[in-house]
Design a protein around this motif. Structure first.
Motif, PDB file in Angstrom:
ATOM      1  N   VAL A  15       0.715  18.552  71.776  1.00 50.79           N
ATOM      2  CA  VAL A  15      -0.258  18.573  72.879  1.00 50.79           C
ATOM      3  C   VAL A  15       0.153  17.554  73.936  1.00 50.79           C
ATOM      4  CG1 VAL A  15      -2.646  18.040  73.513  1.00 50.79           C
ATOM      5  CG2 VAL A  15      -2.175  19.493  71.528  1.00 50.79           C
ATOM      6  N   LEU A  16       0.511  16.359  73.508  1.00 52.48           N
ATOM      7  CA  LEU A  16       0.935  15.321  74.447  1.00 52.48           C
ATOM      8  C   LEU A  16       2.164  15.787  75.227  1.00 52.48           C
ATOM      9  CD1 LEU A  16       0.291  12.463  75.433  1.00 52.48           C
ATOM     10  CD2 LEU A  16       1.795  11.598  73.646  1.00 52.48           C
ATOM     11  N   ALA A  17       3.112  16.410  74.547  1.00 55.54           N
ATOM     12  CA  ALA A  17       4.321  16.908  75.219  1.00 55.54           C
ATOM     13  C   ALA A  17       3.976  18.019  76.213  1.00 55.54           C
ATOM     14  CB  ALA A  17       5.327  17.413  74.185  1.00 55.54           C
ATOM     15  N   ALA A  18       3.048  18.901  75.853  1.00 55.86           N
ATOM     16  CA  ALA A  18       2.641  19.984  76.751  1.00 55.86           C
ATOM     17  C   ALA A  18       1.999  19.428  78.015  1.00 55.86           C
ATOM     18  CB  ALA A  18       1.688  20.936  76.035  1.00 55.86           C
ATOM     19  N   VAL A  19       1.179  18.410  77.857  1.00 56.25           N
ATOM     20  CA  VAL A  19       0.535  17.795  79.024  1.00 56.25           C
ATOM     21  C   VAL A  19       1.583  17.071  79.866  1.00 56.25           C
ATOM     22  CG1 VAL A  19      -1.154  16.093  79.810  1.00 56.25           C
ATOM     23  CG2 VAL A  19      -1.716  17.604  77.893  1.00 56.25           C
ATOM     24  N   ALA A  20       2.487  16.356  79.215  1.00 52.62           N
ATOM     25  CA  ALA A  20       3.522  15.613  79.935  1.00 52.62           C
ATOM     26  C   ALA A  20       4.434  16.547  80.727  1.00 52.62           C
ATOM     27  CB  ALA A  20       4.343  14.769  78.963  1.00 52.62           C
ATOM     28  N   ALA A  21       4.636  17.753  80.222  1.00 48.65           N
ATOM     29  CA  ALA A  21       5.535  18.704  80.868  1.00 48.65           C
ATOM     30  C   ALA A  21       4.928  19.349  82.109  1.00 48.65           C
ATOM     31  CB  ALA A  21       5.948  19.787  79.876  1.00 48.65           C
ATOM     32  N   GLY A  22       3.610  19.278  82.249  1.00 49.75           N
ATOM     33  CA  GLY A  22       3.041  19.984  83.387  1.00 49.75           C
ATOM     34  C   GLY A  22       1.635  19.599  83.755  1.00 49.75           C
ATOM     35  N   GLY A  23       1.299  18.327  83.683  1.00 49.77           N
ATOM     36  CA  GLY A  23      -0.056  17.923  84.032  1.00 49.77           C
ATOM     37  C   GLY A  23      -0.222  17.820  85.537  1.00 49.77           C
ATOM     38  N   PRO A  24      -1.429  17.814  86.088  1.00 47.21           N
ATOM     39  CA  PRO A  24      -2.667  17.997  85.323  1.00 47.21           C
ATOM     40  C   PRO A  24      -2.790  19.434  84.823  1.00 47.21           C
ATOM     41  CG  PRO A  24      -3.151  17.688  87.654  1.00 47.21           C
ATOM     42  CD  PRO A  24      -1.678  17.530  87.501  1.00 47.21           C
ATOM     43  N   ILE A  25      -3.329  19.548  83.628  1.00 46.76           N
ATOM     44  CA  ILE A  25      -3.334  20.826  82.925  1.00 46.76           C
ATOM     45  C   ILE A  25      -4.651  20.999  82.179  1.00 46.76           C
ATOM     46  CG2 ILE A  25      -2.176  19.774  80.945  1.00 46.76           C
ATOM     47  CD1 ILE A  25      -0.656  22.375  80.518  1.00 46.76           C
ATOM     48  N   SER A  26      -5.113  22.239  82.092  1.00 46.47           N
ATOM     49  CA  SER A  26      -6.358  22.543  81.377  1.00 46.47           C
ATOM     50  C   SER A  26      -6.083  22.768  79.895  1.00 46.47           C
ATOM     51  CB  SER A  26      -7.004  23.798  81.963  1.00 46.47           C
ATOM     52  OG  SER A  26      -6.218  24.939  81.641  1.00 46.47           O
ATOM     53  N   ALA A  27      -7.135  22.740  79.111  1.00 43.14           N
ATOM     54  CA  ALA A  27      -7.003  23.005  77.675  1.00 43.14           C
ATOM     55  C   ALA A  27      -6.427  24.401  77.438  1.00 43.14           C
ATOM     56  CB  ALA A  27      -8.347  22.852  76.978  1.00 43.14           C
ATOM     57  N   ALA A  28      -6.876  25.373  78.213  1.00 42.74           N
ATOM     58  CA  ALA A  28      -6.372  26.751  78.050  1.00 42.74           C
ATOM     59  C   ALA A  28      -4.874  26.814  78.320  1.00 42.74           C
ATOM     60  CB  ALA A  28      -7.128  27.703  78.966  1.00 42.74           C
ATOM     61  N   ASP A  29      -4.408  26.071  79.328  1.00 40.54           N
ATOM     62  CA  ASP A  29      -2.974  26.056  79.622  1.00 40.54           C
ATOM     63  C   ASP A  29      -2.181  25.373  78.511  1.00 40.54           C
ATOM     64  OD1 ASP A  29      -3.279  27.439  82.019  1.00 40.54           O
ATOM     65  OD2 ASP A  29      -3.509  25.601  83.181  1.00 40.54           O
ATOM     66  N   GLY A  54      -6.835   6.657  74.958  1.00 37.60           N
ATOM     67  CA  GLY A  54      -6.214   6.140  76.170  1.00 37.60           C
ATOM     68  C   GLY A  54      -4.862   6.736  76.477  1.00 37.60           C
ATOM     69  N   MET A  55      -4.498   7.809  75.784  1.00 35.93           N
ATOM     70  CA  MET A  55      -3.187   8.415  75.982  1.00 35.93           C
ATOM     71  C   MET A  55      -3.200   9.470  77.081  1.00 35.93           C
ATOM     72  SD  MET A  55      -2.121   8.589  72.000  1.00 35.93           S
ATOM     73  CE  MET A  55      -0.372   8.793  72.230  1.00 35.93           C
ATOM     74  N   LEU A  56      -4.381  10.009  77.381  1.00 34.52           N
ATOM     75  CA  LEU A  56      -4.536  10.992  78.443  1.00 34.52           C
ATOM     76  C   LEU A  56      -5.627  10.549  79.400  1.00 34.52           C
ATOM     77  CD1 LEU A  56      -4.515  14.396  76.477  1.00 34.52           C
ATOM     78  CD2 LEU A  56      -2.614  13.335  77.695  1.00 34.52           C
ATOM     79  N   ALA A  57      -5.439  10.889  80.658  1.00 30.53           N
ATOM     80  CA  ALA A  57      -6.489  10.720  81.664  1.00 30.53           C
ATOM     81  C   ALA A  57      -6.987  12.126  81.995  1.00 30.53           C
ATOM     82  CB  ALA A  57      -5.925  10.048  82.902  1.00 30.53           C
ATOM     83  N   ARG A  63     -16.067  23.417  85.541  1.00 35.98           N
ATOM     84  CA  ARG A  63     -16.648  23.257  84.203  1.00 35.98           C
ATOM     85  C   ARG A  63     -15.645  22.738  83.177  1.00 35.98           C
ATOM     86  NH1 ARG A  63     -19.329  28.661  82.615  1.00 35.98           N
ATOM     87  NH2 ARG A  63     -19.714  27.439  80.748  1.00 35.98           N
ATOM     88  N   GLN A  64     -14.408  22.553  83.591  1.00 41.39           N
ATOM     89  CA  GLN A  64     -13.379  22.103  82.643  1.00 41.39           C
ATOM     90  C   GLN A  64     -12.792  20.770  83.081  1.00 41.39           C
ATOM     91  OE1 GLN A  64     -10.100  24.860  82.670  1.00 41.39           O
ATOM     92  NE2 GLN A  64      -9.710  24.614  84.826  1.00 41.39           N
ATOM     93  N   PHE A  65     -12.000  20.188  82.200  1.00 41.17           N
ATOM     94  CA  PHE A  65     -11.242  18.995  82.534  1.00 41.17           C
ATOM     95  C   PHE A  65      -9.786  19.373  82.724  1.00 41.17           C
ATOM     96  CE2 PHE A  65     -14.722  16.920  80.103  1.00 41.17           C
ATOM     97  CZ  PHE A  65     -15.124  16.001  81.066  1.00 41.17           C
ATOM     98  N   LEU A  66      -9.116  18.650  83.588  1.00 41.76           N
ATOM     99  CA  LEU A  66      -7.671  18.730  83.724  1.00 41.76           C
ATOM    100  C   LEU A  66      -7.108  17.411  83.211  1.00 41.76           C
ATOM    101  CD1 LEU A  66      -7.262  20.315  87.273  1.00 41.76           C
ATOM    102  CD2 LEU A  66      -7.213  21.457  85.041  1.00 41.76           C
ATOM    103  N   TYR A  67      -6.069  17.500  82.400  1.00 41.85           N
ATOM    104  CA  TYR A  67      -5.505  16.328  81.730  1.00 41.85           C
ATOM    105  C   TYR A  67      -4.117  16.009  82.275  1.00 41.85           C
ATOM    106  CZ  TYR A  67      -9.226  16.971  78.356  1.00 41.85           C
ATOM    107  OH  TYR A  67     -10.458  17.074  77.763  1.00 41.85           O
TER     108      TYR A  67
END
Length: 121
Positions: A15-29, A54-57, A63-67
């Motif tokens: 999950v951390l790698a997926a966010v790092a590869a393309g943030g900000p990103i939604s849970a669905a992405d 504290g690893m993600l902002a 209605r969703q968060f982007l990480y």
């Protein structure tokens, strides 16, 4: 169809790698980027936990968060590796097995890094 289960630490790392590869990103992405069809609720829970650690902002987007990552992924993984070595009864054997499992490209990169530090012949 039986889904294989990953250890939670591994899924957190994915999950951390997926966010790092393309943030900000939604849970669905994030779900779409992780192989094996993980459940949305599982990914969402991991995103919340990584945020709490504290690893993600995150920012609200409707209605969703982007990480996005809040820490250096390489530092996080290196710290985990170091913790495992510290707790091993024979860290030399652990390092040996790790090096044996490297791809030829990874081994060349490791040799390059060690040579830069003056630690390899």
């Amino acid at each position: 169809m039986a889904l294989s289960r990953r250890p939670l630490g591994q899924l957190e790392a994915e999950v951390l790698a997926a966010v790092a590869a393309g943030g900000p990103i939604s849970a669905a992405d994030v779900v779409a980027r992780i192989p094996g069809e993980p459940a949305y609720t599982t990914i969402n829970t991991i995103l919340f936990r990584l945020h709490d650690k504290g690893m993600l902002a995150r920012v609200r987007d409707g209605r969703q968060f982007l990480y996005r990552t809040a820490v250096d992924e390489a530092r996080v993984v290196a710290d985990r590796m170091h913790d495992h070595l510290r707790h091993a009864s024979d860290s030399g054997s652990v390092l040996n097995r790790f090096v044996q499992s490297l791809s030829p490209e990874e081994e060349l990169e490791l040799r390059r890094i060690l040579a830069e530090r003056g630690a390899a012949p």
